[in-house]
Design an enzyme around this catalytic site. Structure first.
Site, PDB file in Angstrom:
ATOM      1  N   LYS A 152     -12.110 -20.407   9.496  1.00 45.70           N
ATOM      2  CA  LYS A 152     -11.293 -21.623   9.393  1.00 45.70           C
ATOM      3  C   LYS A 152     -12.179 -22.871   9.444  1.00 45.70           C
ATOM      4  O   LYS A 152     -11.927 -23.854   8.732  1.00 45.70           O
ATOM      5  CB  LYS A 152     -10.251 -21.634  10.513  1.00 45.70           C
ATOM      6  CG  LYS A 152      -9.263 -20.472  10.392  1.00 45.70           C
ATOM      7  CD  LYS A 152      -8.488 -20.263  11.675  1.00 45.70           C
ATOM      8  CE  LYS A 152      -7.569 -19.059  11.598  1.00 45.70           C
ATOM      9  NZ  LYS A 152      -7.013 -18.680  12.898  1.00 45.70           N
ATOM     10  N   VAL A 171      -5.265 -21.973   7.803  1.00 44.66           N
ATOM     11  CA  VAL A 171      -5.774 -22.602   9.031  1.00 44.66           C
ATOM     12  C   VAL A 171      -4.603 -23.109   9.867  1.00 44.66           C
ATOM     13  O   VAL A 171      -3.797 -23.911   9.400  1.00 44.66           O
ATOM     14  CB  VAL A 171      -6.718 -23.800   8.720  1.00 44.66           C
ATOM     15  CG1 VAL A 171      -7.307 -24.366  10.002  1.00 44.66           C
ATOM     16  CG2 VAL A 171      -7.826 -23.403   7.758  1.00 44.66           C
ATOM     17  N   ARG A 205       0.838  -1.199   0.000  1.00 46.51           N
ATOM     18  CA  ARG A 205       0.000   0.000   0.000  1.00 46.51           C
ATOM     19  C   ARG A 205       0.871   1.246   0.000  1.00 46.51           C
ATOM     20  O   ARG A 205       0.668   2.169  -0.752  1.00 46.51           O
ATOM     21  CB  ARG A 205      -0.874  -0.007   1.258  1.00 46.51           C
ATOM     22  CG  ARG A 205      -2.333   0.043   0.964  1.00 46.51           C
ATOM     23  CD  ARG A 205      -3.137  -0.048   2.227  1.00 46.51           C
ATOM     24  NE  ARG A 205      -2.437  -0.688   3.333  1.00 46.51           N
ATOM     25  CZ  ARG A 205      -3.029  -1.376   4.277  1.00 46.51           C
ATOM     26  NH1 ARG A 205      -4.332  -1.542   4.245  1.00 46.51           N
ATOM     27  NH2 ARG A 205      -2.350  -1.912   5.269  1.00 46.51           N
ATOM     28  N   GLY A 215       1.046  -7.776  21.386  1.00 46.91           N
ATOM     29  CA  GLY A 215       0.900  -8.065  19.962  1.00 46.91           C
ATOM     30  C   GLY A 215       0.194  -9.384  19.682  1.00 46.91           C
ATOM     31  O   GLY A 215       0.199  -9.873  18.552  1.00 46.91           O
TER      32      GLY A 215
HETATM   33  N1  NAP Z   1       0.153 -12.698  10.705  1.00 49.19           N
HETATM   34  C1  NAP Z   1      -0.033 -13.983  10.888  1.00 49.19           C
HETATM   35  O1  NAP Z   1       0.539 -14.596  11.794  1.00 49.19           O
HETATM   36  C2  NAP Z   1      -0.970 -14.743   9.981  1.00 49.19           C
HETATM   37  C3  NAP Z   1      -1.211 -16.125  10.249  1.00 49.19           C
HETATM   38  C4  NAP Z   1      -2.040 -16.845   9.379  1.00 49.19           C
HETATM   39  C5  NAP Z   1      -2.629 -16.206   8.301  1.00 49.19           C
HETATM   40  N2  NAP Z   1      -2.393 -14.864   8.102  1.00 49.19           N
HETATM   41  C6  NAP Z   1      -3.029 -14.231   6.950  1.00 49.19           C
HETATM   42  O2  NAP Z   1      -2.010 -13.744   6.082  1.00 49.19           O
HETATM   43  C7  NAP Z   1      -2.456 -12.577   5.401  1.00 49.19           C
HETATM   44  C8  NAP Z   1      -1.457 -11.462   5.645  1.00 49.19           C
HETATM   45  O3  NAP Z   1      -1.371 -11.192   7.044  1.00 49.19           O
HETATM   46  P1  NAP Z   1      -0.228 -10.249   7.665  1.00 49.19           P
HETATM   47  O4  NAP Z   1      -0.309 -10.446   9.136  1.00 49.19           O
HETATM   48  O5  NAP Z   1       1.059 -10.437   6.967  1.00 49.19           O
HETATM   49  O6  NAP Z   1      -0.835  -8.793   7.305  1.00 49.19           O
HETATM   50  P2  NAP Z   1      -0.120  -7.375   7.471  1.00 49.19           P
HETATM   51  O7  NAP Z   1       1.073  -7.490   8.338  1.00 49.19           O
HETATM   52  O8  NAP Z   1      -1.209  -6.406   7.826  1.00 49.19           O
HETATM   53  O9  NAP Z   1       0.396  -7.050   5.995  1.00 49.19           O
HETATM   54  C9  NAP Z   1      -0.467  -6.763   4.929  1.00 49.19           C
HETATM   55  C10 NAP Z   1       0.383  -6.326   3.735  1.00 49.19           C
HETATM   56  O10 NAP Z   1      -0.498  -6.166   2.623  1.00 49.19           O
HETATM   57  C11 NAP Z   1      -0.302  -4.872   2.059  1.00 49.19           C
HETATM   58  N3  NAP Z   1      -1.600  -4.408   1.549  1.00 49.19           N
HETATM   59  C12 NAP Z   1      -2.769  -4.364   2.207  1.00 49.19           C
HETATM   60  N4  NAP Z   1      -3.742  -3.890   1.404  1.00 49.19           N
HETATM   61  C13 NAP Z   1      -3.151  -3.636   0.212  1.00 49.19           C
HETATM   62  C14 NAP Z   1      -3.603  -3.118  -1.024  1.00 49.19           C
HETATM   63  N5  NAP Z   1      -4.877  -2.776  -1.208  1.00 49.19           N
HETATM   64  N6  NAP Z   1      -2.706  -2.994  -2.047  1.00 49.19           N
HETATM   65  C15 NAP Z   1      -1.418  -3.341  -1.877  1.00 49.19           C
HETATM   66  N7  NAP Z   1      -0.923  -3.837  -0.729  1.00 49.19           N
HETATM   67  C16 NAP Z   1      -1.783  -3.977   0.306  1.00 49.19           C
HETATM   68  C17 NAP Z   1       0.230  -3.994   3.180  1.00 49.19           C
HETATM   69  O11 NAP Z   1       0.958  -2.911   2.637  1.00 49.19           O
HETATM   70  P3  NAP Z   1       1.711  -1.841   3.579  1.00 49.19           P
HETATM   71  O12 NAP Z   1       2.899  -2.592   4.157  1.00 49.19           O
HETATM   72  O13 NAP Z   1       2.129  -0.755   2.653  1.00 49.19           O
HETATM   73  O14 NAP Z   1       0.703  -1.425   4.615  1.00 49.19           O
HETATM   74  C18 NAP Z   1       1.111  -4.989   3.936  1.00 49.19           C
HETATM   75  O15 NAP Z   1       2.376  -5.052   3.360  1.00 49.19           O
HETATM   76  C19 NAP Z   1      -3.877 -12.309   5.951  1.00 49.19           C
HETATM   77  O16 NAP Z   1      -4.823 -12.897   5.098  1.00 49.19           O
HETATM   78  C20 NAP Z   1      -3.884 -13.019   7.291  1.00 49.19           C
HETATM   79  O17 NAP Z   1      -5.169 -13.410   7.693  1.00 49.19           O
HETATM   80  C21 NAP Z   1      -1.576 -14.132   8.910  1.00 49.19           C
END
Ligand code: NAP
Length: 428
Positions: free
Chosen positions: A203, A130, A45, A185
């Site tokens: 899930k 999941v 983003r 966190g």
């Molecule tokens: N975190 C976990 O432990 C975890 C575990 C299991 C599953 N997941 C899944 O994995 C996915 C990612 O999670 P995350 O924790 O990595 O999320 P995050 O830390 O919030 O990162 C989201 C990333 O996507 C980018 N983004 C969001 N909207 C965008 C858009 N419209 N256009 C371009 N880039 C965009 C953001 O850009 P910016 O950096 O510029 O803001 C950021 O780099 C989600 O579906 C989540 O449910 C996460």
């Protein structure tokens, strides 16, 4: 050696984790898969944020990633439904394989996107969606593929399990532990998706589709979160030999009618799921051939989630499976979702009653009118006229009958509503 070209959408916790993993595990991946994975474009983003990747790799134009003829795989790690849905759909339409960790997207559009992937003869893989580090999707699709799956009971939201575990262990209230979880966190600034049970439900929907081929909408299933949990109930439950967890239940005796629900549940303290504490996840599976099996591990975090995303990339490189291994469902064998009103369960019931003779007898009469039997009672002593808690454990009852009885009991003049109700799973 083949080099797979990847476009990556999202460079947050998981996206940056994948970048680091592919850099640090290049040799291991070469050895294991005889392939290399090269990320060529990354969509974010905010393009100005420092990320430690060459700036020419970054773009804000998500759809250009999906249409890029040089990329073979799109990895979607932005989260949420839009623009993730349009991105994944466009990538599949443009002949890319897709890997995603996005459970919200799959719960809402998984059926359509998997059908599109099958039509395009491309993989759409979602191991990370999941239970993070636990390879539960591959386990169900591959290792347990020859079993009739009778039930899945999952602790699949680390935030809720962390909150409930600390409330129980340290006798803290919900609000105190939630604030601490946010500070560490373990909970998002907006905790609703986790604590109201929606993340767990997403899930559960994915697991039900995987096992029974039944895709349900989130609003068709019973979902109750942990916001209203009072540590008093954890204490009474402990005296009765139970511990409280947020559980996803997906079960079917015959594959024709499927029971899918998410709610706080009392589990016997002796059951393995009762000893899953903190941010850990666990999934207990009962199969007709294997009997009971338990899968335990971290549910989230950069490394565990990246491990699952990278495993999907490896699966594409090995090309071991056709695009969809969900059950093939026709009009003749389509299962039905069991309505919550028809579910049989045991219940824990806590009532605030005015302490006077005959109270228990009147409650028992109402329960017995609905053919509901009482299995245990805790009645702390008070002075006549005091309001005291009265705890009942009841035998198996149909949800509709139990709710009728609960309403009648709540209307009794010596009861101060609301009654606290928690469902019990005995795993017999
Ligand atoms: N975190 C976990 O432990 C975890 C575990 C299991 C599953 N997941 C899944 O994995 C996915 C990612 O999670 P995350 O924790 O990595 O999320 P995050 O830390 O919030 O990162 C989201 C990333 O996507 C980018 N983004 C969001 N909207 C965008 C858009 N419209 N256009 C371009 N880039 C965009 C953001 O850009 P910016 O950096 O510029 O803001 C950021 O780099 C989600 O579906 C989540 O449910 C996460």
């Amino acid at each position: 050696m083949k080099t797979w070209t990847i476009n990556l959408a999202g460079f947050g916790t998981v996206g940056a984790g994948l970048w680091n993993h592919l850099q640090s595990h290049t040799d291991l991946l070469r050895q294991r898969v005889q392939a290399e994975f090269k990320i060529q474009k990354i969509a974010v983003r905010d393009i100005a944020k420092a990320r430690g990747v060459p700036s020419e790799m970054l773009t804000t134009d998500l759809l250009s990633l999906a249409k890029d003829p040089r990329a073979e795989i799109l990895v979607e790690l932005i989260g949420g439904i839009e623009p993730a849905y349009t991105l994944v759909k466009t990538a599949l339409q443009n002949g890319k394989h897709v890997v995603t960790a996005n459970k919200a997207l799959l719960a809402a559009h998984g059926q359509e996107l998997l059908a599109l992937a099958a039509k395009q003869n491309r993989h759409l893989l979602f191991e990370a969606s999941v239970a993070g580090a636990i390879p539960i999707i591959k386990t169900l699709r591959e290792g347990l593929a020859a079993n009739k799956i009778l039930s899945i009971h999952g602790i699949i939201n680390g935030t809720c399990n962390y909150i409930l575990s600390r409330m129980e262990a340290e006798r803290l209230d919900y609000a105190t532990v939630l604030a601490e979880a946010k500070r560490l966190g373990y909970a998002e600034a907006d905790e609703a998706l986790d604590v109201d049970g929606h993340d767990t439900a997403h899930k559960a929907i994915i697991l039900a589709a995987l096992v029974y081929g039944l895709w349900v909408d989130e609003n068709q299933i019973y979902i109750e979160g942990i916001r209203k949990i009072d540590r008093l109930d954890q204490e009474f439950a402990a005296r009765l030999g139970y511990t409280l967890k947020l559980i996803a239940i997906i079960q079917s005796a015959d594959g024709k009618e499927v029971d899918i629900r998410v709610h706080p549940t009392l589990l016997p303290q002796r059951h393995v799921l009762a000893s899953v504490h903190g941010v850990f996840n666990a999934v207990a599976i009962r199969g007709d051939a294997i009997g009971d099996a338990l899968f335990y591990g971290r549910g989230a975090g950069a490394l565990p989630t990246t491990s699952a995303v990278a495993a999907d990339l490896i699966e594409i490189a090995r090309n071991v499976l056709p695009t969809s291994s969900l059950p093939i469902i026709t009009a003749d064998n389509a299962p039905r979702l069991k309505p919550i009103a028809e579910v049989l369960s045991r219940y824990y019931l806590r009532l605030n009653v005015v302490d006077r003779p005959g109270v228990l007898a009147q409650i028992a009469t109402i329960l017995s009118k609905h053919t509901i039997g009482i299995s245990s009672v805790i009645q702390p002593e008070g002075h006549p006229g005091d309001v005291v808690p009265l705890i009942l454990m009841v035998h198996d009852a149909r949800e509709s009958a139990f709710q009728e009885a609960r309403k009648e009991i709540e209307a009794l003049p010596f009861i101060s509503p609301p009654a606290i109700v928690i469902r019990v799973e005995d795993f017999v």
